[in-house]
Scaffold this motif. Structure first.
Motif, PDB file in Angstrom:
ATOM      1  N   PRO A 157      26.500  39.208  31.522  1.00 45.60           N
ATOM      2  CA  PRO A 157      26.000  37.904  31.933  1.00 45.60           C
ATOM      3  C   PRO A 157      26.821  37.346  33.097  1.00 45.60           C
ATOM      4  O   PRO A 157      28.038  37.537  33.165  1.00 45.60           O
ATOM      5  CB  PRO A 157      26.173  37.037  30.685  1.00 45.60           C
ATOM      6  CG  PRO A 157      26.298  37.996  29.558  1.00 45.60           C
ATOM      7  CD  PRO A 157      26.932  39.224  30.121  1.00 45.60           C
ATOM      8  N   SER A 158      26.161  36.681  34.012  1.00 47.14           N
ATOM      9  CA  SER A 158      26.873  36.090  35.145  1.00 47.14           C
ATOM     10  C   SER A 158      27.820  35.011  34.651  1.00 47.14           C
ATOM     11  O   SER A 158      27.539  34.294  33.695  1.00 47.14           O
ATOM     12  CB  SER A 158      25.875  35.492  36.138  1.00 47.14           C
ATOM     13  OG  SER A 158      25.124  34.473  35.514  1.00 47.14           O
ATOM     14  N   GLY A 159      28.978  34.929  35.310  1.00 43.14           N
ATOM     15  CA  GLY A 159      29.953  33.905  34.965  1.00 43.14           C
ATOM     16  C   GLY A 159      30.868  34.265  33.818  1.00 43.14           C
ATOM     17  O   GLY A 159      31.720  33.461  33.441  1.00 43.14           O
ATOM     18  N   THR A 160      30.721  35.462  33.239  1.00 40.74           N
ATOM     19  CA  THR A 160      31.602  35.851  32.144  1.00 40.74           C
ATOM     20  C   THR A 160      32.780  36.657  32.673  1.00 40.74           C
ATOM     21  O   THR A 160      32.678  37.370  33.657  1.00 40.74           O
ATOM     22  CB  THR A 160      30.868  36.691  31.094  1.00 40.74           C
ATOM     23  OG1 THR A 160      30.366  37.882  31.718  1.00 40.74           O
ATOM     24  CG2 THR A 160      29.722  35.914  30.486  1.00 40.74           C
ATOM     25  N   ASP A 161      33.908  36.504  32.001  1.00 41.18           N
ATOM     26  CA  ASP A 161      35.112  37.235  32.363  1.00 41.18           C
ATOM     27  C   ASP A 161      35.451  38.208  31.233  1.00 41.18           C
ATOM     28  O   ASP A 161      34.746  38.313  30.245  1.00 41.18           O
ATOM     29  CB  ASP A 161      36.276  36.263  32.583  1.00 41.18           C
ATOM     30  CG  ASP A 161      36.022  35.341  33.764  1.00 41.18           C
ATOM     31  OD1 ASP A 161      35.507  35.818  34.786  1.00 41.18           O
ATOM     32  OD2 ASP A 161      36.327  34.132  33.644  1.00 41.18           O
ATOM     33  N   GLY A 162      36.561  38.890  31.393  1.00 37.67           N
ATOM     34  CA  GLY A 162      37.021  39.779  30.335  1.00 37.67           C
ATOM     35  C   GLY A 162      36.800  41.232  30.687  1.00 37.67           C
ATOM     36  O   GLY A 162      36.024  41.578  31.574  1.00 37.67           O
TER      37      GLY A 162
END
Length: 229
Positions: A157-162
């Motif tokens: 998903p856009s905007g997710t980090d990790g």
């Protein structure tokens, strides 16, 4: 992973979080004394108790099992190869249910880097979706006869980090699996590589929708590595 339209009427009657009140079955070593945890995610039509029984074949001393139960014994109602939206809110609820099981392991003092996610069929799809949305370093992930939900090539998903940060990930299936095409297994492995997993991908000749002894051996070896002093 497959679903069918016999669930159509029931799907419309579900609560917004259909798996919210389902139990987590525990087994194996007492959780407060365990060194390693395995979160076991069952397939469609199966149960948490059933996947715990299956896991007896790779039980090791010091390993605790946590197995969330799906409402109506299925994590989502329709074929995972269709649109993601059609399987909501079930898929997001399933991800949260597995996250709660991970939280139980953590509360018992078993950190994520000593916890393995194991999923078969629809359970493999839920494990894949959880790590797609919320990647983190784990002790390992085992994804069997299932994987990516939605269109092949679906990214995080856009905007997710990790990142999986080198988590050992095993993706396995058979080339005779009527529910999970080989190209979907390849796409699942590619997703985990993009998330920085240490991915092993195996497609077994002649294997249908099931688990081979070679795949059980992979889990045994992974647990042995985590249990080494």
């Amino acid at each position: 992973m497959a679903g069918d339209d016999t669930d159509a009427a029931a799907a419309g009657d579900e609560e917004p979080d259909p798996h919210a009140d389902q139990p987590v079955v525990t087994a194996g070593a007492p959780s407060m004394a365990a060194e390693v945890a395995v979160v076991l995610v069952h397939g469609r039509g199966a149960t948490a108790d059933g996947v715990v029984n299956l896991a007896e074949s790779f039980y090791r001393h010091g390993v605790a099992f946590f197995a969330p139960q799906a409402a109506r014994s299925r994590w989502f109602p329709y074929d995972g190869r269709g649109t993601v939206e059609r399987n909501e809110p079930h898929l997001s609820s399933a991800v949260d249910a597995v996250e709660r099981a991970l939280g139980q392991a953590d509360d018992a003092g078993i950190p994520p880097e000593r916890t393995v996610l194991f999923g078969f069929s629809q359970g493999a799809a839920v494990v894949t979706e959880l790590l797609r949305r919320r990647p983190r370093r784990l002790g390992g992930a085992v994804v069997l006869s299932g994987g990516l939900v939605g269109p092949v090539g679906r990214a995080r998903p856009s905007g997710t980090d990790g990142s999986l940060a080198g988590t050992p990930v095993f993706v396995g299936a058979g080339d005779a699996d009527e529910y999970v095409p080989v190209e979907r297994i390849r796409a699942t492995a590619d997703l985990f590589r993009a998330l920085d997993g240490d991915v092993t991908e195996r497609v077994y000749e002649g294997l249908e929708h099931g688990i081979s002894e070679a795949e059980f051996d992979v889990v045994r070896e992974l647990l042995d590595d985590l249990l080494e002093p």
